[in-house]
Design a protein around this motif. Structure first.
Motif, PDB file in Angstrom:
ATOM      1  N   ARG B  11     -62.700  -7.553  91.830  1.00 42.39           N
ATOM      2  CA  ARG B  11     -61.964  -8.669  92.452  1.00 42.39           C
ATOM      3  C   ARG B  11     -61.350  -9.362  91.434  1.00 42.39           C
ATOM      4  O   ARG B  11     -60.189  -9.735  91.843  1.00 42.39           O
ATOM      5  N   VAL B  14     -58.415  -7.530  90.263  1.00 44.79           N
ATOM      6  CA  VAL B  14     -57.081  -7.630  91.230  1.00 44.79           C
ATOM      7  C   VAL B  14     -56.529  -8.982  91.107  1.00 44.79           C
ATOM      8  O   VAL B  14     -55.423  -8.961  91.071  1.00 44.79           O
ATOM      9  N   GLN B  15     -57.172 -10.133  91.184  1.00 40.66           N
ATOM     10  CA  GLN B  15     -56.733 -11.240  91.193  1.00 40.66           C
ATOM     11  C   GLN B  15     -55.698 -11.480  89.949  1.00 40.66           C
ATOM     12  O   GLN B  15     -54.564 -12.014  89.901  1.00 40.66           O
ATOM     13  N   TRP B  18     -52.677  -9.347  89.810  1.00 35.47           N
ATOM     14  CA  TRP B  18     -51.856  -9.947  90.828  1.00 35.47           C
ATOM     15  C   TRP B  18     -50.977 -11.078  90.129  1.00 35.47           C
ATOM     16  O   TRP B  18     -49.624 -11.227  90.241  1.00 35.47           O
ATOM     17  N   PHE B  93     -57.736 -13.046 103.456  1.00 29.03           N
ATOM     18  CA  PHE B  93     -57.969 -12.184 102.572  1.00 29.03           C
ATOM     19  C   PHE B  93     -56.929 -12.211 101.194  1.00 29.03           C
ATOM     20  O   PHE B  93     -57.426 -12.379 100.022  1.00 29.03           O
ATOM     21  N   TRP B  97     -58.163 -12.674  97.182  1.00 29.34           N
ATOM     22  CA  TRP B  97     -57.706 -11.789  96.357  1.00 29.34           C
ATOM     23  C   TRP B  97     -56.234 -11.795  95.614  1.00 29.34           C
ATOM     24  O   TRP B  97     -56.182 -11.328  94.638  1.00 29.34           O
ATOM     25  N   CYS B 265     -63.663 -12.334 100.567  1.00 27.28           N
ATOM     26  CA  CYS B 265     -63.660 -11.926  99.214  1.00 27.28           C
ATOM     27  C   CYS B 265     -64.857 -10.895  99.310  1.00 27.28           C
ATOM     28  O   CYS B 265     -64.813  -9.918  98.290  1.00 27.28           O
TER      29      CYS B 265
END
Lengths: 45, 294
Positions: B11, B14-15, B18, B93, B97, B265
């Motif tokens: 996670r 991904v965060q 992004w 979500f 995320w 999460c």
């Protein structure tokens, strides 16, 4: 099942609103604001 | 627990990716010039200030206020439609995320210090504050309060938002002497808010998301009907409370799997010893076991 119908109805409405706004030229307004330095965001406007 | 650690690492990756992707105008961090190309027409899903030198897209809360504050205020069909679409598809979500400021707060919370727990009754009341910020500072004040020319200002951006200071105000002041020179009382006020939020984030998990964020409040409105939702298999659940203990948003997923406060999460899914919790898409059938989706 009722909740599923509500989900899809809201999703369709949201999509329609988004597309309508884009066709109406609102993305240009967003661009105009976002492309210029936002003084308020920076704490000096 | 190894599974949970892997999940948390995934996670975070991904965060981070992004946050990097939405702030990929890297030259801006050197020149101090913000990106002004066509991508700024599009609103990013999370809180990411468009005054950030690296920002490629528009902040949805800033864009929403920009539509309202013009001489001819217009209903923001595009921005509200886009946010409602994201909300009804995945709910919060996005908070869990895809929000860069959520990531910043989570990284600060990883600093090893004693952690604070806000008393339950006070916490419950404070959670409603974010809806107030959305209603009053994002929607009402910019609509009602106008100057003699019929113009208004984005009140949330101007007086509250610490994201704008972190991503725009501070880096631009460091890079641009003109901005440094123009920084006075308002700048000091917003800097104080930013420092307060960042300090609080070391001791309380995501305080801005829990109590202030108007974007999280907007997505929360769709949480119970979103396509992506959480489901509890009540046959498998032994009510051990592992999911509630692991949740840093203080949700009890076994009782309210689709609480407005859940940021999806997924930690509870990996903490459950009986695999009783899972994400499910609306309309998809289950194995037939009794389930709870409220």
């Amino acid at each position: 099942m009722k909740r599923e119908y509500l989900t899809y109805a809201v999703a369709l409405l949201a999509l329609a609103s988004c597309v309508f706004g884009a066709v109406r030229g609102e993305t240009a307004d967003v661009l105009q604001k976002a492309a210029a330095l936002c003084l308020e965001c920076c704490g000096i406007g | 627990m190894a599974d949970l650690k892997t999940h948390r690492r995934k996670r975070k990756a991904v965060q981070g990716l992004w946050a990097l992707l939405t702030n990929a105008h890297l030259s801006g961090f050197v020149t101090g010039q913000i990106y002004s190309g066509p991508l700024k027409r599009f609103c990013v899903p999370g809180m990411n200030c468009y005054a950030c030198p690296g920002a490629l897209g528009a902040c949805p809360i800033g864009a929403l206020q920009a539509m309202i504050t013009g001489r001819k205020p217009r209903f923001a069909f595009y921005v509200l439609g886009w946010l409602a679409l994201l909300g009804v598809l995945v709910g919060r979500f996005i908070c869990g995320w895809l929000c860069p400021f959520g990531l910043v707060q989570e990284l600060l919370y990883m600093i090893p210090t004693p952690k604070l727990t806000v008393p339950k009754a006070l916490d419950k009341r404070l959670r409603y504050l974010k809806y107030g910020f959305l209603l009053v500072f994002v929607l009402l004040l910019p609509t009602i309060l106008r100057d003699e020319f019929g113009l208004s200002v984005p009140y949330f951006c101007k007086w509250i938002c610490p994201v704008g200071m972190l991503e725009g105000g501070v880096p631009l002041a460091l890079l641009d002497r003109g901005i440094r020179g123009a920084a006075h009382a308002l700048y000091a006020w917003k800097l104080a808010i930013l420092i307060f939020v960042l300090l609080l984030s070391v001791f309380i998990h995501r305080p801005f998301c829990k109590y202030v964020c108007p974007l999280g409040a907007f997505y929360a409105l769709f949480q119970k009907i979103s396509v992506l939702r959480m489901e509890v298999d009540t046959d498998a659940c032994i009510q051990c409370g592992a999911c509630a203990r692991i949740c840093r948003m203080q949700v009890d997923p076994a009782k309210t799997p689709n609480s407005a406060e859940c940021i999806r999460c997924g930690a509870c899914i990996h903490a459950c010893p009986r695999n009783a919790l899972k994400f499910r898409a609306a309309g998809k059938g289950t194995s037939g076991a009794e389930r709870r989706t409220t």
